[in-house]
Write a protein that holds these residues in place. Sequence first.
Motif, PDB file in Angstrom:
ATOM      1  N   LYS A   1      49.284  32.656  41.294  1.00 54.49           N
ATOM      2  CA  LYS A   1      48.291  32.331  40.268  1.00 54.49           C
ATOM      3  C   LYS A   1      46.927  32.983  40.529  1.00 54.49           C
ATOM      4  O   LYS A   1      46.064  32.993  39.645  1.00 54.49           O
ATOM      5  CB  LYS A   1      48.095  30.808  40.197  1.00 54.49           C
ATOM      6  CG  LYS A   1      49.307  30.032  39.695  1.00 54.49           C
ATOM      7  CD  LYS A   1      49.031  28.535  39.712  1.00 54.49           C
ATOM      8  CE  LYS A   1      50.196  27.746  39.138  1.00 54.49           C
ATOM      9  NZ  LYS A   1      50.310  27.937  37.669  1.00 54.49           N
TER      10      LYS A   1
ATOM     11  N   LEU B   1      43.040  27.125  36.741  1.00 64.56           N
ATOM     12  CA  LEU B   1      44.359  27.680  37.022  1.00 64.56           C
ATOM     13  C   LEU B   1      45.481  26.712  36.685  1.00 64.56           C
ATOM     14  O   LEU B   1      46.528  27.097  36.148  1.00 64.56           O
ATOM     15  CB  LEU B   1      44.463  28.076  38.495  1.00 64.56           C
ATOM     16  CG  LEU B   1      43.673  29.302  38.951  1.00 64.56           C
ATOM     17  CD1 LEU B   1      43.749  29.443  40.460  1.00 64.56           C
ATOM     18  CD2 LEU B   1      44.201  30.562  38.276  1.00 64.56           C
ATOM     19  N   TYR B   2      45.268  25.456  37.023  1.00 64.84           N
ATOM     20  CA  TYR B   2      46.328  24.458  36.864  1.00 64.84           C
ATOM     21  C   TYR B   2      46.147  23.561  35.641  1.00 64.84           C
ATOM     22  O   TYR B   2      47.024  22.754  35.339  1.00 64.84           O
ATOM     23  CB  TYR B   2      46.395  23.573  38.113  1.00 64.84           C
ATOM     24  CG  TYR B   2      46.930  24.290  39.338  1.00 64.84           C
ATOM     25  CD1 TYR B   2      48.294  24.343  39.595  1.00 64.84           C
ATOM     26  CD2 TYR B   2      46.071  24.900  40.246  1.00 64.84           C
ATOM     27  CE1 TYR B   2      48.788  24.977  40.729  1.00 64.84           C
ATOM     28  CE2 TYR B   2      46.553  25.549  41.378  1.00 64.84           C
ATOM     29  CZ  TYR B   2      47.910  25.581  41.609  1.00 64.84           C
ATOM     30  OH  TYR B   2      48.400  26.211  42.725  1.00 64.84           O
TER      31      TYR B   2
END
Length: 380
Positions: free
Chosen positions: A137, A220-221
């Motif tokens: 990621k 990112l998450y």
Amino acid sequence: MSKNRYRHHKTNRHKKYYLLASFTLLLFGGAIIFYFHEAHKTTETAAADETRQSTDLITAIEPRDQVSSTIEQTLVEKNFSGTALVFKNGKIILNKAYGWQNQSKKIKNSISTQYCIGSVQKGQTAYLIMQAIKAGKLSFDQKLSDFYPEIPNSTQISIKDMLNMSSGLRINEKKIEALNTTDTQKILAETVRLATFASNTSYSYQPVNYVLLAGVLEQLYQTSYQKLYQKYIIDALNLKETSFYSTKSSQQALSYNQSLAGLVYAPASTSSYADELGTGNIFMSAEDLYHYYQSFFDETHITANERTELWSPYAGETYASGIYNQKNKYYGHGIKARFETFVNFSKDGKNGVILLSNVWTQKNGYGSLSDQLYKKVVAQ
């Protein structure tokens, strides 16, 4: 009664007996299954309880040799308040608590007491960054502009620069404190708005780097830093005595100043902990912190090469990802709201000292004491 009616009556009676017998068998069978299921659950629960009890007995470690006895004597002489965990040749030789967790309620510190670890949490934010890199990621070379293009010079600042605090980023932390909020999104937004850039990009200890790294993780998450920490650190590493600051926790210690008159309670506001997004609002027991660091050496969650890369400072510097990478050891330090954490451990992770304290005793805290105890461990 006619023959046909008799047969019909007989058939119905047989059906009733059959249904009754089937129902009885079902009840009996269900009872047996339930019994064995509950017995199995009881056995599992008992085994789990036995394991926990066994673990408790193992972790409450009194001095057993000259090294640990000498260390405890020094701790008592220094009037240390907190938990000390010492390990030598891969084995814990001392895990003991001293002083008060809550003086007014006469609750003493125990090996399960949780203390704010302050800036040691920065290393854990770095660990989450490493997990994102492992998952594909993110990369160390990726630029801050991919996440916060409005920050000055973000096109030239890499993730590694921020991990090593060599990004040139600066912020007026008092303005963040003035928000007086527990809303981490507001804190993050204001951090982004107020962040500035200094032309000198050599190492400078600036927590803003890690607040922004926490924001990068959230992008990112697409979830909160707290949830990521819970999943990838607390749950993944099976930590039992780690939590975010909470006024409702019975395991988190209170912090004190040491005065001539004795201990003086030194509370901090909930908002002041919220300000420490990704940088210093986690509470841990000494044993949980020990197991966290040991995870860097068992290669279950991170390889030796990944550890080396994460903890690698720039030339002429020692700081990288929450750790001071010194010549013969790793060193970590955190301080928040009169709590203080010191970690010293060898390059192979087999020897070390962890001190978690909830009493501020002197200008330099327990730094010299931590170094002194570590030297005792590695000297013999």
